[in-house]
Motif scaffolding. Structure first.
Motif, PDB file in Angstrom:
ATOM      1  N   THR A 106      -6.250   9.006 -23.674  1.00  0.00           N
ATOM      2  CA  THR A 106      -6.856  10.222 -24.069  1.00  0.00           C
ATOM      3  C   THR A 106      -6.154  11.183 -25.042  1.00  0.00           C
ATOM      4  O   THR A 106      -6.689  11.610 -25.887  1.00  0.00           O
ATOM      5  CB  THR A 106      -7.595  10.956 -22.794  1.00  0.00           C
ATOM      6  OG1 THR A 106      -8.325   9.879 -22.082  1.00  0.00           O
ATOM      7  CG2 THR A 106      -8.760  12.077 -23.414  1.00  0.00           C
ATOM      8  N   VAL A 107      -4.942  11.457 -24.386  1.00  0.00           N
ATOM      9  CA  VAL A 107      -3.932  12.223 -25.201  1.00  0.00           C
ATOM     10  C   VAL A 107      -3.780  11.617 -26.492  1.00  0.00           C
ATOM     11  O   VAL A 107      -3.728  12.237 -27.820  1.00  0.00           O
ATOM     12  CB  VAL A 107      -2.761  12.376 -24.519  1.00  0.00           C
ATOM     13  CG1 VAL A 107      -1.689  13.257 -25.289  1.00  0.00           C
ATOM     14  CG2 VAL A 107      -2.941  13.097 -23.343  1.00  0.00           C
ATOM     15  N   TRP A 108      -3.544  10.184 -26.571  1.00  0.00           N
ATOM     16  CA  TRP A 108      -3.357   9.688 -27.925  1.00  0.00           C
ATOM     17  C   TRP A 108      -4.274   9.591 -28.853  1.00  0.00           C
ATOM     18  O   TRP A 108      -4.552   9.718 -30.186  1.00  0.00           O
ATOM     19  CB  TRP A 108      -2.696   8.110 -27.756  1.00  0.00           C
ATOM     20  CG  TRP A 108      -1.566   8.037 -27.467  1.00  0.00           C
ATOM     21  CD1 TRP A 108      -0.518   7.780 -26.394  1.00  0.00           C
ATOM     22  CD2 TRP A 108      -0.447   8.257 -28.596  1.00  0.00           C
ATOM     23  NE1 TRP A 108       0.725   7.749 -26.715  1.00  0.00           N
ATOM     24  CE2 TRP A 108       0.954   8.056 -28.155  1.00  0.00           C
ATOM     25  CE3 TRP A 108      -0.531   8.630 -30.125  1.00  0.00           C
ATOM     26  CZ2 TRP A 108       2.104   8.135 -28.732  1.00  0.00           C
ATOM     27  CZ3 TRP A 108       0.612   8.773 -30.597  1.00  0.00           C
ATOM     28  CH2 TRP A 108       1.911   8.458 -30.178  1.00  0.00           C
ATOM     29  N   GLY A 151       3.094  14.146 -19.666  1.00  0.00           N
ATOM     30  CA  GLY A 151       2.237  14.739 -20.658  1.00  0.00           C
ATOM     31  C   GLY A 151       3.034  14.770 -21.732  1.00  0.00           C
ATOM     32  O   GLY A 151       4.208  14.452 -21.920  1.00  0.00           O
ATOM     33  N   PRO A 152       2.397  15.135 -23.042  1.00  0.00           N
ATOM     34  CA  PRO A 152       3.164  15.178 -24.211  1.00  0.00           C
ATOM     35  C   PRO A 152       4.055  16.199 -24.290  1.00  0.00           C
ATOM     36  O   PRO A 152       4.018  17.411 -23.680  1.00  0.00           O
ATOM     37  CB  PRO A 152       1.837  15.607 -25.266  1.00  0.00           C
ATOM     38  CG  PRO A 152       0.840  16.089 -24.392  1.00  0.00           C
ATOM     39  CD  PRO A 152       1.053  15.604 -23.069  1.00  0.00           C
ATOM     40  N   LEU A 192       4.495   8.286 -23.414  1.00  0.00           N
ATOM     41  CA  LEU A 192       3.141   7.841 -23.153  1.00  0.00           C
ATOM     42  C   LEU A 192       2.616   6.645 -23.521  1.00  0.00           C
ATOM     43  O   LEU A 192       2.498   6.401 -24.859  1.00  0.00           O
ATOM     44  CB  LEU A 192       2.324   9.192 -23.597  1.00  0.00           C
ATOM     45  CG  LEU A 192       2.358  10.350 -22.770  1.00  0.00           C
ATOM     46  CD1 LEU A 192       1.174  11.597 -23.509  1.00  0.00           C
ATOM     47  CD2 LEU A 192       2.545  10.500 -21.431  1.00  0.00           C
ATOM     48  N   ASP A 193       2.425   5.785 -22.746  1.00  0.00           N
ATOM     49  CA  ASP A 193       1.960   4.440 -22.978  1.00  0.00           C
ATOM     50  C   ASP A 193       0.380   4.526 -22.722  1.00  0.00           C
ATOM     51  O   ASP A 193      -0.345   4.586 -21.763  1.00  0.00           O
ATOM     52  CB  ASP A 193       2.567   3.385 -22.181  1.00  0.00           C
ATOM     53  CG  ASP A 193       1.994   2.089 -22.363  1.00  0.00           C
ATOM     54  OD1 ASP A 193       1.136   1.864 -23.327  1.00  0.00           O
ATOM     55  OD2 ASP A 193       2.312   0.899 -21.606  1.00  0.00           O
ATOM     56  N   PRO A 194      -0.425   4.414 -23.995  1.00  0.00           N
ATOM     57  CA  PRO A 194      -1.870   4.550 -23.733  1.00  0.00           C
ATOM     58  C   PRO A 194      -2.603   3.269 -23.075  1.00  0.00           C
ATOM     59  O   PRO A 194      -3.700   3.650 -22.652  1.00  0.00           O
ATOM     60  CB  PRO A 194      -2.299   4.347 -25.168  1.00  0.00           C
ATOM     61  CG  PRO A 194      -1.451   3.824 -26.143  1.00  0.00           C
ATOM     62  CD  PRO A 194       0.071   4.291 -25.376  1.00  0.00           C
ATOM     63  N   LYS A 195      -1.903   2.059 -22.791  1.00  0.00           N
ATOM     64  CA  LYS A 195      -2.291   1.027 -22.031  1.00  0.00           C
ATOM     65  C   LYS A 195      -2.181   1.189 -20.704  1.00  0.00           C
ATOM     66  O   LYS A 195      -2.879   0.334 -19.848  1.00  0.00           O
ATOM     67  CB  LYS A 195      -1.587  -0.104 -22.438  1.00  0.00           C
ATOM     68  CG  LYS A 195      -1.898  -0.590 -24.049  1.00  0.00           C
ATOM     69  CD  LYS A 195      -1.045  -2.000 -24.427  1.00  0.00           C
ATOM     70  CE  LYS A 195      -1.295  -2.264 -25.687  1.00  0.00           C
ATOM     71  NZ  LYS A 195      -1.021  -3.861 -26.006  1.00  0.00           N
ATOM     72  N   SER A 196      -1.392   2.232 -20.132  1.00  0.00           N
ATOM     73  CA  SER A 196      -0.895   2.249 -18.902  1.00  0.00           C
ATOM     74  C   SER A 196      -2.121   3.017 -18.202  1.00  0.00           C
ATOM     75  O   SER A 196      -2.224   2.682 -16.699  1.00  0.00           O
ATOM     76  CB  SER A 196       0.339   2.880 -18.392  1.00  0.00           C
ATOM     77  OG  SER A 196       0.463   4.261 -18.838  1.00  0.00           O
ATOM     78  N   HIS A 197      -2.818   3.893 -18.531  1.00  0.00           N
ATOM     79  CA  HIS A 197      -3.599   4.683 -17.730  1.00  0.00           C
ATOM     80  C   HIS A 197      -4.509   5.568 -19.218  1.00  0.00           C
ATOM     81  O   HIS A 197      -4.171   5.701 -20.002  1.00  0.00           O
ATOM     82  CB  HIS A 197      -2.759   5.923 -16.922  1.00  0.00           C
ATOM     83  CG  HIS A 197      -3.822   6.557 -15.933  1.00  0.00           C
ATOM     84  ND1 HIS A 197      -4.313   7.604 -16.417  1.00  0.00           N
ATOM     85  CD2 HIS A 197      -4.128   6.434 -14.636  1.00  0.00           C
ATOM     86  CE1 HIS A 197      -5.137   8.248 -15.245  1.00  0.00           C
ATOM     87  NE2 HIS A 197      -5.009   7.430 -14.376  1.00  0.00           N
ATOM     88  N   VAL A 198      -5.690   5.994 -18.452  1.00  0.00           N
ATOM     89  CA  VAL A 198      -6.643   6.414 -19.264  1.00  0.00           C
ATOM     90  C   VAL A 198      -6.096   7.850 -19.563  1.00  0.00           C
ATOM     91  O   VAL A 198      -6.430   8.433 -20.753  1.00  0.00           O
ATOM     92  CB  VAL A 198      -7.985   6.766 -18.654  1.00  0.00           C
ATOM     93  CG1 VAL A 198      -8.003   7.874 -17.605  1.00  0.00           C
ATOM     94  CG2 VAL A 198      -8.991   7.061 -19.580  1.00  0.00           C
ATOM     95  N   PHE A 228       2.460  13.707 -33.561  1.00  0.00           N
ATOM     96  CA  PHE A 228       2.736  12.304 -33.327  1.00  0.00           C
ATOM     97  C   PHE A 228       3.932  12.217 -32.368  1.00  0.00           C
ATOM     98  O   PHE A 228       4.134  11.610 -31.386  1.00  0.00           O
ATOM     99  CB  PHE A 228       3.220  11.475 -34.578  1.00  0.00           C
ATOM    100  CG  PHE A 228       3.207   9.968 -34.126  1.00  0.00           C
ATOM    101  CD1 PHE A 228       2.597   9.020 -33.794  1.00  0.00           C
ATOM    102  CD2 PHE A 228       4.772   9.844 -33.988  1.00  0.00           C
ATOM    103  CE1 PHE A 228       2.751   7.689 -33.582  1.00  0.00           C
ATOM    104  CE2 PHE A 228       4.847   8.454 -33.830  1.00  0.00           C
ATOM    105  CZ  PHE A 228       4.110   7.335 -33.415  1.00  0.00           C
ATOM    106  N   ALA A 229       5.014  13.180 -32.709  1.00  0.00           N
ATOM    107  CA  ALA A 229       6.129  12.976 -31.769  1.00  0.00           C
ATOM    108  C   ALA A 229       5.980  13.648 -30.442  1.00  0.00           C
ATOM    109  O   ALA A 229       6.601  13.139 -29.483  1.00  0.00           O
ATOM    110  CB  ALA A 229       7.211  13.922 -32.391  1.00  0.00           C
TER     111      ALA A 229
END
Length: 843
Positions: free
Chosen positions: A776-778, A704-705, A766-772, A758-759
């Motif tokens: 969603t966080v991004w 998580g962030p 967190l890689d937005p391409k890896s999982h939803v 952003f940080a």
């Protein structure tokens, strides 16, 4: 001597009256030549908007004929499968997004000022900007079919069909093009809400508003809550297609049903966004035809408001076949049945009015009668498909196609035709042909029923929707041929209607004033009309002042009410209180400019260039668009008047400048942010939707962030908010040093808050391409960052305005509106951090 004096006085009165009219004419003069396209007043923009909406309707109608030609006989090869998919996708998309909703926004921009006795709506440049956005976006979307790159996924664009199984740019054109068009719809909604609430004539209390205005107020409010979820869905959709963020990809935790929820949260209210303005036309025509006030005014208003509320509670009846739980099926079935109640109330009130009055036959009432008959039949089939067991059988069959068109054409197109014949003298000063109107009606009425009545049986026999051909001998052959013949009959009726509108009328005499003997304010218009709308803004004591107030037209024409003159030769209209319509301001509205056109061109460039992945061009276009909008705001809004107040007539003096919640700018910002928060809430809904459908959301062991960075970000944004409020107070007390210091620190906090937000996900990898989940966080973080950038520009803008002397302690609209924006910004940032950093730790 007495006679001579009286004669001289009368002559002086006539001379002064002519001088006042000359000043009004000069102030409201429509530009000529090539500068005509810089016009912003409602009469011109409303005509353009209405005409272009009808052109898109005709384009979609041609596509419909291509569909029916292809389906006329089995195994037809008139259209290929790919081209057929493009044709039916564009047909539905154009009808829904470029005609059904925009036509009423266009028509309302044209007639509402006259209906409210106003000179213009409060933001004419915004109306012009919305029109140019609509035109550019519509041409972009419609033009795609001529290059074989039109979308093919249906007007609903369900994934994964449109995300994983469609190559090319078709889906991107649909997503970005229609998102751009939705900008114009939201702009029109803001304009219409503020116009209805704040530009009513004195005396027109909230319970005296014309029914048309009530309906448009409800519909514009619905747009604020219905369109943003689609914009949010479009954002997620385009991020998946463009960057591979897996919002709808089950392999990485996404779910295609999220798109269906977001789409139908928009899509079903849109049916009533289309239906209610059409009924509004009926509500204006029926009392005139009956020559008596409407029966059940209060009940109709309550029914319209109730329809708006209930329509948001039944979106999932489009999703019965997706495997929803039984309790959900029961709830949405009940809601779908309940919406028929307020609809029935309205129809019975119209029937009672017609039966209680001295009914006058006319072409508008002919179309109204046909509309009610067709819509009632469509409503009956609507009750059928609202019941889950029947819907399971009829879903995705031609029965649904028949139901949809009975509701939309009966509930929208026929009332539009009625309104066209009824209101045409207002726009052109001439009346349409009664003979051609009757021919058009009967051909359209017969052709419509011959087309769509057989489709009920075609669907019950099992013919699925969206197929480009079918085998012979399945029982569809004759029914499809009949439907195609009916479509061409209907088209002939439409051609006659169009000819009646466009045929030369120079030799035709002007219509007499108030040709229908109506009782509402819009028929104060002279034939031909003047660009200033009404000669003077009247005092209203009745819902039908032309019937109930003696010598009303004469007194308006002789300038005996408010603003009968334009002494400073500026465009002015009256702003009144929201509930009781007391005069509170003389608003000076801006005149002709090309800024709205250029702002639309550059805004459109962002969407269009992004479609083709020309990101440098999109960035340049966005920067030019921002500069143009800032010039527009700098030169055309919150201008300090040459004097604080003005005598508007009848011994009443009102200020020329208002700020805070009394000003139209504050209302526009508040309404815009309501729509903005609706889109943000849709993104938050997406986060919790994934939480409900996954046992592990956030997925274990997802980190998580970073909570510390997220909290610092939220704290910094709240600091920027508090400092902006401090700057507002300092400006009011004329403490310049505190004002500049607070806004400077606020801008620094804004930047710091954005970097910290952003940080949060960035430092956690967190890689937005890896999982939803990370995607969603991004997307929530990026939403906040974009809005922080806007908030920063607003803070810097206010500093520049005060430095330039365009904002003072007394004239402080800018900082008041920016502070209001930051209230919503604080909510956005707080909710974002609570959701992405707090919620995972709570569960």
């Amino acid at each position: 001597m007495t006679d001579i004096t009286q004669e001289n006085l009368e002559q002086m009165g006539r001379s002064e009256d002519e001088a006042q009219k000359a000043r009004l004419k000069k102030a409201w003069k429509t530009p000529e030549g090539w500068r005509y396209w810089s016009a912003v007043n409602n009469t011109e923009v409303g005509r353009w908007y209405t005409a272009v909406s009808f052109l898109f309707f005709l384009f979609a109608g041609v596509l419909a004929l291509l569909i029916r030609t292809q389906l006329a006989v089995p195994n037809n090869d008139f259209l290929s499968a790919d081209l057929y998919n493009q044709v039916f996708t564009l047909h539905g998309s154009v009808m829904m997004f470029l005609f059904a909703v925009p036509i009423f926004e266009a028509f309302s921009i044209l007639i509402l000022p006259q209906m409210l006795g106003a000179r213009d709506l409060p933001f004419p440049r915004l109306s012009a900007y919305g029109f140019w956005c609509f035109l550019i976006g519509g041409v972009f979307v419609c033009g795609s079919i001529f290059f074989q790159v039109a979308p093919q996924g249906g007007w609903f664009m369900y994934p994964p069909l449109s995300t994983q199984y469609q190559e090319g740019l078709g889906a991107d054109i649909w997503l970005l093009g229609l998102s751009f068009i939705e900008v114009s719809s939201l702009a029109a909604a803001v304009e219409l809400i503020v116009g209805i609430l704040k530009t009513r004539p004195p005396g027109m209390r909230i319970n005296l508003i014309p029914l048309y205005a009530w309906y448009i107020l409800v519909v514009a409010g619905m747009i604020l809550f219905a369109f943003p979820p689609l914009i949010a869905g479009d954002l997620l959709f385009e991020l998946e297609r463009l960057l591979g963020w897996p919002f709808f990809n089950p392999e990485k935790g996404g779910d295609p049903l999220l798109w269906q929820h977001l789409f139908w949260i928009f899509g079903h209210p849109e049916v009533y966004i289309i239906f209610l303005p059409a009924i509004a036309l009926v509500a204006m025509i029926v009392p005139t035809a009956a020559q008596r006030p409407i029966v059940g005014y209060g009940w109709i208003v309550l029914a319209a408001v109730g329809t708006g509320f209930i329509s948001f509670g039944l979106w999932a009846h489009h999703m019965y076949a997706t495997g929803m739980p039984g309790i959900s099926l029961a709830f949405f079935t009940a809601a779908s049945e309940a919406v028929a109640i307020p609809t029935g109330v309205q129809i019975f009130c119209f029937l009672a009015t017609a039966l209680a009055g001295r009914f006058v036959h006319s072409v508008p009432m002919l179309f109204v009668s046909g509309a009610l008959a067709i819509f009632v039949l469509g409503g009956l089939t609507g009750v059928m498909v609202a019941i889950a067991p029947f819907d399971f059988q009829a879903h995705d069959s031609y029965f649904i196609v028949a139901h949809l068109h009975y509701v939309l054409i009966g509930g929208m197109l026929f009332p539009v035709a009625a309104g066209l014949y009824y209101f045409y003298p207002m726009a052109d000063g001439k009346q349409l042909s009664e003979r051609l109107g009757k021919w058009a009606f009967w051909l359209m009425f017969v052709g419509f029923n011959v087309t769509f009545l057989p489709m009920h049986f075609t669907g019950l026999l099992g013919m699925p929707r969206r197929v480009f051909t079918y085998e012979a001998g399945l029982g569809f052959d004759l029914l499809n041929l009949i439907s195609t013949i009916g479509a061409y009959i209907f088209a002939v009726g439409v051609v006659i209607l169009v000819w009646d509108v466009v045929r030369p009328k120079k030799k035709q005499p002007h219509a007499q004033r108030n040709p229908w003997n109506a009782g509402t304010l819009e028929w104060l218009v002279s034939m031909p009309s003047h660009p200033w709308s009404v000669r003077s803004i009247p005092i209203i004591k009745s819902r039908y002042p032309l019937w109930d107030q003696p010598n009303f037209i004469r007194d308006v024409d002789e300038g005996r009410f408010y603003l009968g003159d334009a002494a400073e030769e500026k465009r002015e209209t009256l702003i009144t209180s929201t509930i009781d319509a007391h005069p509170i301001q003389c608003l000076r509205v801006p005149g002709p400019t090309f800024l709205g056109l250029w702002a639309a061109v550059f805004t459109g460039g962002v969407f269009i260039f992004s479609t083709y992945h020309w990101y440098v061009a999109a960035l340049i276009s966005g920067i030019l668009g921002l500069i143009t909008i800032l010039i527009w705001l700098w030169t055309g809004t919150a201008l300090i008047p040459e004097k604080p107040a003005k005598d508007i007539g009848l011994g009443v003096t009102v200020p020329l400048y208002l700020s805070g919640d009394k000003s139209v700018g504050w209302w526009a910002m508040f309404i815009t942010m309501i729509g903005n928060m609706s889109a943000f809430a849709s993104l938050v809904f997406g986060y919790f939707f994934f939480w409900t459908v996954h046992e592990d959301f956030p997925p274990d062991p997802s980190q998580g962030p970073n909570a510390l960075w997220s909290l610092i970000g939220a704290g910094s944004v709240l600091g920027a908010w508090a400092l902006t409020l401090l700057a507002r107070q300092a400006n009011r007390k004329n403490r310049a040093a505190v004002f500049y210091g607070a806004l400077t620190l606020g801008a620094l906090c804004c930047v710091a808050g954005g970097l910290a937000l952003f940080a949060g996900p960035y430092s956690s990898g967190l890689d937005p391409k890896s999982h939803v989940y990370p995607a969603t966080v991004w997307v929530l973080v990026l939403w906040s960052l974009v809005h922080l950038a806007v908030g920063l520009i607003m803070q810097l803008y206010c500093m520049a305005r005060r430095l330039a002397g365009r904002m003072t302690a007394e004239y402080d609209i800018d900082i008041r509106n920016v502070a209001l924006y930051w209230h919503f910004m604080a909510i956005t940032a707080t909710v974002t951090v609570v959701v992405i950093a707090g919620f995972p730790r709570m569960v």
